[in-house]
Design a protein around this motif. Sequence first.
Motif, PDB file in Angstrom:
ATOM      1  N   GLU A  26       3.529 -10.098  -5.776  1.00  0.00           N
ATOM      2  CA  GLU A  26       4.496  -9.001  -5.752  1.00  0.00           C
ATOM      3  C   GLU A  26       5.940  -9.481  -5.895  1.00  0.00           C
ATOM      4  N   SER A  37       6.164  -4.596 -13.038  1.00  0.00           N
ATOM      5  CA  SER A  37       5.668  -4.273 -11.706  1.00  0.00           C
ATOM      6  C   SER A  37       4.311  -4.924 -11.470  1.00  0.00           C
ATOM      7  N   THR A  39       1.433  -4.304  -8.354  1.00  0.00           N
ATOM      8  CA  THR A  39       1.089  -3.588  -7.135  1.00  0.00           C
ATOM      9  C   THR A  39      -0.249  -4.098  -6.630  1.00  0.00           C
TER      10      THR A  39
END
Length: 167
Positions: A26, A37, A39
């Motif tokens: 992350e 990104s 996640t």
Amino acid sequence: MRTVNLAVISRGCAADEAYRRVSDFERYPDLVDEVRSITVRESNGGVVASDWEVFFRNGPLRWSEVDYFQPEARRITFEQTAGDFEVFRGYWQVDPAGDGCVVNFEVTFDFGIPSLVGVLEPIATKVLKEGIALALLQLLGDAEVENDPLVGNAVAAKLQELAAARA
């Protein structure tokens, strides 16, 4: 299908600490602009499900993967479960080297578009190698790309740009 290998050596980051840092997926969007990104959706023991979005060419490349963490071996294996690749699987391996370590990253991928192999795979190889190297050099500190001088030079130039922008 293409396989990409990258080795980064650190003289000052011990293998166990390097494994801990590499495992923190992350953080990667803060280290590499192209990583939009990551996640982590769920974690069950050493098995983690994660979603990734990376800027590639003119748009996002997205996939979900399952990551198998093996801290005793300082190894993470991964495989796409859904997404833009036909095949995307590989591993991270962190091994001791003197007072530091060597981090090996390997990924095998295939976009599943035979007519574009000659165009997409070389670009993806460059993006993957430079992105991984850029993240690792920032995560490990005193580190350098061991097996690809072109990637090492490109990432060194990018790090200088980042340092100048921060100054």
